[in-house]
Write an enzyme that holds these catalytic residues in place. Structure first.
Site, PDB file in Angstrom:
ATOM      1  N   GLU A 199      -0.427   7.680   2.704  1.00  0.00           N
ATOM      2  CA  GLU A 199      -1.283   6.613   2.163  1.00  0.00           C
ATOM      3  C   GLU A 199      -2.563   6.396   2.963  1.00  0.00           C
ATOM      4  OE1 GLU A 199       2.961   5.633   0.853  1.00  0.00           O
ATOM      5  OE2 GLU A 199       2.016   6.250   2.737  1.00  0.00           O
ATOM      6  N   PHE A 211      14.063  -5.029   0.288  1.00  0.00           N
ATOM      7  CA  PHE A 211      13.778  -3.625   0.606  1.00  0.00           C
ATOM      8  C   PHE A 211      12.299  -3.325   0.385  1.00  0.00           C
ATOM      9  CE2 PHE A 211      13.548   0.875  -0.881  1.00  0.00           C
ATOM     10  CZ  PHE A 211      13.842   1.466   0.330  1.00  0.00           C
ATOM     11  N   GLN A 212      11.683  -2.720   1.391  1.00  0.00           N
ATOM     12  CA  GLN A 212      10.260  -2.360   1.384  1.00  0.00           C
ATOM     13  C   GLN A 212       9.355  -3.577   1.145  1.00  0.00           C
ATOM     14  OE1 GLN A 212       9.719   1.158  -1.174  1.00  0.00           O
ATOM     15  NE2 GLN A 212      10.058   2.448   0.628  1.00  0.00           N
ATOM     16  N   LYS A 216       6.459  -6.528  -8.609  1.00  0.00           N
ATOM     17  CA  LYS A 216       6.990  -5.640  -9.640  1.00  0.00           C
ATOM     18  C   LYS A 216       7.271  -6.395 -10.948  1.00  0.00           C
ATOM     19  CE  LYS A 216      10.083  -1.696 -10.160  1.00  0.00           C
ATOM     20  NZ  LYS A 216      11.107  -0.846  -9.509  1.00  0.00           N
ATOM     21  N   MET A 270     -13.859  14.298  23.506  1.00  0.00           N
ATOM     22  CA  MET A 270     -14.610  13.137  23.964  1.00  0.00           C
ATOM     23  C   MET A 270     -13.856  12.390  25.058  1.00  0.00           C
ATOM     24  SD  MET A 270     -17.578  11.853  23.536  1.00  0.00           S
ATOM     25  CE  MET A 270     -18.327  12.038  21.922  1.00  0.00           C
TER      26      MET A 270
END
Length: 583
Positions: A52, A114-115, A164, A481
């Site tokens: 993501e 959940f999640q 949802k 760097m």
């Protein structure tokens, strides 16, 4: 239009009405209803990334190369938290992206389902604005508002969190014109401020135009107006890392990039100028160096659409709040109306001084016939791609600064890099977003091997969608760097600044079904680059370069512009106390 739809259908219809043609995303349980609707239509293309974070960076690349907002779709919990880095990156660099995140059903919010994550809470400081939609009737209007907020005023990322059950429920669809928003940032500047700025420009003897990413964000017309303003005034122009291409890098008034790894002439001109006109930049610390020693004797003018950026870091004498394209157009019109008066003799003398500084050849380096110097690799990449329909993205580190120094950008929206946040792993997914937006263009990601490995999984995306992105890796087997700072500032104690387990990039490319090329010999570099350019698919180019090359010029952290470190190959010559090169 008052058709009744499910929330998931509303999301897709709203995106279509906003002109969206591409979504970058990754499915999960909390967004499956939306993915089901994506499957049942053909107007919007979905690009399945492999992480993501990459979805957000790809949307940034799409947005920065087109001027249109990028769209991201992620699931709840880890889907949203994985996208946070991309949102902060877009916030720092003022890039318009719309992130749509799934959320657990409204009746489960707060139950550690959940999640589940508090996405709105987590992303409040990471976005320009965000919304949690609890009622399907509000969904379409909220998405339309999100596009408006992301693209008006100072652009930036927004997030809409969609539970949802809101996606399953039905409601009447709200068309964009019916979605009202009170967000109406000021775009037209106060005429008195324009007059004060023009009067100061007329008095200037040692002027400088300091331009930033805001000029590019304001659209191609703004870059055209900047060019006209430079032509009319004859003033030297510099820019931030984010502003490259707004004024042509091959233009006669261009004095190079400003800041920590900017040119000697740009930094000295900023230090010694008497009138500074800042256009769409925010006085970032990489530009200013030590604040109390930054451009100490100049009369400062700052034009920006974001009033909170003015007087935040540097106190200015004239503040001009407005869209920078509109501001420059007003300045140019008034300048011409008043007769285009400059102190021409003084400005001509100022240009002579700038030419003396330019004579220092601060980007000179000692080439080698035994090992590829990174500067040489980018000079050759520039020479072999010049004149093509080319877009460059970068990762973050030495290679990023060398690309800014040795590659030339004559047009806006051709240079995509992570400026404010400095996000390693940005360049590869960004190049995917750019290639999706410009399928026939040459898109090259200039990378370091360490940065590139952070999102290397996106080779799967490039191969799946047949995207011919070229990954040009300057491989010094070091965190370049970090290693440079450790050498110069930390007593050469190289703490965790190299990897002892790098992959074979050619085999890695082949494992993904792409082409791999390795080059170690400067004499073979041109042919190898040409082979990369001629290949019709994605390529990983492993360019092994000098391991301990440093990127100069460099203003050490906490130092002033007149305390630059130069490479040993810059033209030798005494420098006077005032910075003049005595030749």
């Amino acid at each position: 239009m008052h058709r009744t739809m499910t929330g998931a259908q509303i999301v897709i219809q709203a995106l279509k009405d906003q002109g969206v043609d591409t979504i970058f995303g990754y499915p999960g349980g909390a967004v499956l209803p939306i993915y089901d609707e994506i499957f049942q239509q053909n107007d919007i293309r979905h690009i399945l990334v492999r992480h993501e974070q990459a979805a957000a960076h790809a949307a940034e690349g799409y947005a920065r190369s087109t001027g249109r907002p990028g769209v991201v779709l992620v699931t709840s919990g880890p889907g949203a938290t994985n996208a946070v880095t991309g949102m902060v990156d877009a916030l720092m660099d003022s890039i318009p992206i719309i992130v749509l995140s799934g959320q657990v059903p409204t009746f489960m919010i707060g139950n550690d389902a959940f999640q589940e994550a508090d996405t709105v809470g987590i992303t409040r400081p990471c976005t320009k604005h965000n919304w949690l939609v609890r009622d399907t009737a509000d969904l379409a209007a909220t998405i339309h508002k999100a596009f408006h907020v992301a693209t008006h005023g100072r652009p930036g990322p927004v997030l809409v969190d969609i539970p949802k059950d809101v996606q399953f429920a039905t409601a009447a669809y709200t068309a964009p014109e019916a979605a009202r928003t009170h967000y109406s940032p000021r775009t037209k500047a106060d005429p008195a401020a324009i007059l004060a700025a023009v009067e100061a420009m007329e008095r200037a003897e040692r002027p400088i135009l300091y331009t930033g990413g805001g000029v590019i964000n304001a659209g191609p017309e703004a870059s055209a107006t900047l060019r006209a303003l430079v032509e009319a005034t004859g003033f030297p122009v510099t820019s931030t890392l984010m502003g490259l291409g707004a004024y042509p890098g091959s233009g006669k008034a261009w004095i190079g990039m400003l800041g920590m790894h900017g040119t000697y002439e740009a930094n000295w001109a900023m230090h010694d100028c008497d009138v500074m006109i800042c256009l769409g930049a925010r006085f970032d610390d990489r530009i200013t160096g030590r604040l109390d020693a930054f451009s100490p004797h100049s009369f400062k003018i700052h034009a920006d659409i974001d009033p909170s950026s003015i007087n935040k870091n540097v106190h200015v004498d004239v503040s001009v709040v407005g869209d920078v394209g509109s501001v420059m157009a007003d300045m140019l019109a008034l300048w011409k109306e008043r007769g285009g008066k400059t102190r021409s003799e003084a400005v001509a003398k100022w240009w002579k001084q700038i030419e003396l500084w330019r004579g220092k050849h601060c980007l000179a380096f000692r080439n080698s016939d035994k090992v590829i110097k990174p500067q040489y690799a980018l000079q050759r990449l520039e020479a072999l791609t010049r004149g093509r329909d080319r877009y460059i993205t970068t990762e973050v580190g030495q290679h990023q600064m060398w690309a800014a120094q040795y590659m030339t950008f004559d047009e806006p929206n051709r240079w995509m890099t992570s400026g404010g946040l400095g996000t390693m792993g940005y360049g590869f997914p960004s190049s995917i977003g750019v290639q999706i937006a410009h399928p026939d263009a040459l898109v090259i990601n200039v990378a370091g091997e360490a940065s590139w490995l952070m999102n290397m999984q996106e080779m799967g995306t490039a191969v799946q969608f047949r995207l011919p992105v070229k990954q040009f890796i300057l491989n010094n087997e070091r965190l370049g760097m970090v290693r440079q700072w450790q050498e110069l500032l930390h007593g050469e104690r190289y703490s965790s600044s190299w990897s002892e387990a790098l992959p074979d990039f050619v085999k890695l490319a082949e494992a993904f079904g792409a082409k791999g090329i390795r080059c170690t010999d400067p004499a073979k570099l041109d042919d190898a680059i040409q082979e990369m350019l001629d290949h019709p698919g994605p390529v990983i180019f492993d360019c092994l370069v000098e391991k301990h090359e440093n990127c100069f010029p460099m203003i050490p952290s906490g130092k002033a512009h007149n305390e630059m470190l130069l490479g040993e190959d810059a033209t030798e010559g005494a420098i006077g106390a005032d910075g003049a090169v005595l030749v």
